[in-house]
Design an enzyme around this catalytic site. Structure first.
Site, mmCIF file in Angstrom:
data_model
loop_
_atom_site.group_PDB
_atom_site.id
_atom_site.type_symbol
_atom_site.label_atom_id
_atom_site.label_comp_id
_atom_site.label_asym_id
_atom_site.label_seq_id
_atom_site.Cartn_x
_atom_site.Cartn_y
_atom_site.Cartn_z
ATOM 1 N N ASN A 9 82.677 -61.705 114.090
ATOM 2 C CA ASN A 9 81.721 -62.060 115.140
ATOM 3 C C ASN A 9 80.392 -62.298 114.432
ATOM 4 O OD1 ASN A 9 79.951 -62.204 117.273
ATOM 5 N ND2 ASN A 9 80.146 -60.049 117.865
ATOM 6 N N LYS A 11 77.679 -63.478 115.558
ATOM 7 C CA LYS A 11 76.488 -63.272 116.407
ATOM 8 C C LYS A 11 75.499 -64.424 116.191
ATOM 9 C CE LYS A 11 77.439 -58.367 116.377
ATOM 10 N NZ LYS A 11 76.938 -57.008 116.553
ATOM 11 N N HIS A 96 80.913 -58.903 125.278
ATOM 12 C CA HIS A 96 80.346 -58.117 124.179
ATOM 13 C C HIS A 96 79.209 -57.249 124.724
ATOM 14 C CE1 HIS A 96 78.291 -57.014 120.502
ATOM 15 N NE2 HIS A 96 79.428 -57.257 119.889
ATOM 16 N N GLU A 98 76.378 -56.616 123.665
ATOM 17 C CA GLU A 98 75.049 -57.250 123.607
ATOM 18 C C GLU A 98 74.854 -58.214 124.782
ATOM 19 O OE1 GLU A 98 75.466 -58.599 119.566
ATOM 20 O OE2 GLU A 98 75.429 -56.512 118.902
ATOM 21 N N GLU A 168 84.640 -51.336 121.236
ATOM 22 C CA GLU A 168 83.451 -51.250 120.391
ATOM 23 C C GLU A 168 82.486 -50.218 120.971
ATOM 24 O OE1 GLU A 168 82.973 -55.184 118.034
ATOM 25 O OE2 GLU A 168 81.977 -55.420 119.957
ATOM 26 N N GLY A 174 76.459 -52.109 114.518
ATOM 27 C CA GLY A 174 75.299 -52.451 113.702
ATOM 28 C C GLY A 174 74.475 -51.244 113.273
ATOM 29 N N SER A 214 80.541 -51.217 112.955
ATOM 30 C CA SER A 214 80.318 -50.806 111.565
ATOM 31 C C SER A 214 81.620 -50.671 110.777
ATOM 32 C CB SER A 214 79.501 -49.514 111.496
ATOM 33 O OG SER A 214 78.221 -49.719 112.079
HETATM 34 P P1 PGA Z 1 79.079 -54.580 113.471
HETATM 35 O O1 PGA Z 1 79.268 -55.374 114.857
HETATM 36 O O2 PGA Z 1 80.361 -54.745 112.704
HETATM 37 O O3 PGA Z 1 77.917 -55.247 112.801
HETATM 38 O O4 PGA Z 1 78.813 -53.152 113.817
HETATM 39 C C1 PGA Z 1 80.500 -55.390 115.525
HETATM 40 C C2 PGA Z 1 80.368 -56.209 116.784
HETATM 41 O O5 PGA Z 1 79.348 -56.102 117.477
HETATM 42 O O6 PGA Z 1 81.281 -57.001 117.134
#
Ligand code: PGA
Length: 251
Positions: A9, A11, A96, A98, A168, A174, A214
């Site tokens: 992903n 982003k 997601h 976000e 997630e 992140g 992460s």
């Molecule tokens: P990350 O993000 O691996 O940077 O923690 C995962 C995601 O939001 O899909």
């Protein structure tokens, strides 16, 4: 049997030339060995066509990170599921955290998005997960169940069978703070039980449930070793092909 999948992903990262170069690198690196899982990259809308031109989707599948909750029309700035499908993309990340947090996505809009994605032949990668407060106050199992029930349980068993889930935990995205393999496995087993209750054991056993938050080369193998963890949705570590390969090779 369900598939093992590692999906990136990206982003809101990379310009088009940078993204094209990264996608090419991922595809070339994957050709160098036989991955024991499906590999997908989900990229910004602007990148879908040019990336599709430089990758072999038999090697790495292509997806978008979102699509609109309407078919077409006067929705300035939106990109429909049909538009995404017309680029050659096969997957779309939906719900997601976000998008839920910053763009007000609700179960209702997500049901529309899922329906339109499926109608257009896209495979949704549907994200669920609790925030830190819900992890700490012990409501995380209920919260995640409600996200699945409200967002997806309107689907027929056949349509549900086309969904990939991504658990997630928001506190792990992140942040460098990964769920422990046991925490993740407990949740994945819970999710599978929730699906089995509604659609039966066979559908539940055939659903791929990815872990995200992460995930990196150093922790992927112990996460993926768990029986109910079928791969990962990878943010930060999908932006460098070497890191992404390190995760793919965990299978
Ligand atoms: P990350 O993000 O691996 O940077 O923690 C995962 C995601 O939001 O899909």
């Amino acid at each position: 049997m369900r598939k093992n999948i590692v999906a990136g992903n990206w982003k809101m990262n990379t310009t088009v030339p940078e993204g094209v170069a990264l996608a090419k690198q991922v595809c070339d690196d994957l050709k160098g060995f036989k991955a024991n899982c499906d590999v997908v990259i989900c990229v910004p809308f602007t990148h879908l066509c040019p990336v599709n031109d430089v990758i072999d989707q038999a090697v790495v599948g292509l997806g978008a990170e979102n699509c609109a909750d309407h078919k077409s029309g006067a929705y300035t700035g939106e990109v429909s599921a049909a538009m995404v499908a017309s680029t050659g993309a096969k997957y779309v990340i939906l719900g997601h955290s976000e998008r839920r947090q910053y763009y007000g996505e609700t179960a209702e809009t997500l049901r529309e998005k899922v329906a339109l994605a499926l109608e257009n032949g896209l495979t949704p990668i549907f994200c669920i997960g609790e925030v830190l407060e819900e992890r700490e106050n012990g409501t995380f199992n209920e919260v995640v169940k409600a996200q699945i029930v409200d967002g997806l349980f309107n689907l027929s068993a056949e349509d549900f069978g086309r969904i990939i889930l991504a658990y997630e935990p928001v506190w792990a995205i992140g942040t460098g703070k990964t769920a422990t393999p046991d925490q993740a496995e407990d949740m994945h087993a819970h999710i599978r039980a929730v699906i089995a209750d509604k659609y039966g054991k066979e559908v539940a056993e055939n659903t791929s449930i990815l872990y995200g938050g992460s995930c990196k080369p150093s922790n992927a193998a112990e996460l993926f070793a768990k029986p109910d963890i079928d791969g990962g949705l990878i943010g930060g570590a999908s932006l460098k092909s070497a890191d992404f390969m390190g995760i793919v090779k965990a299978f």
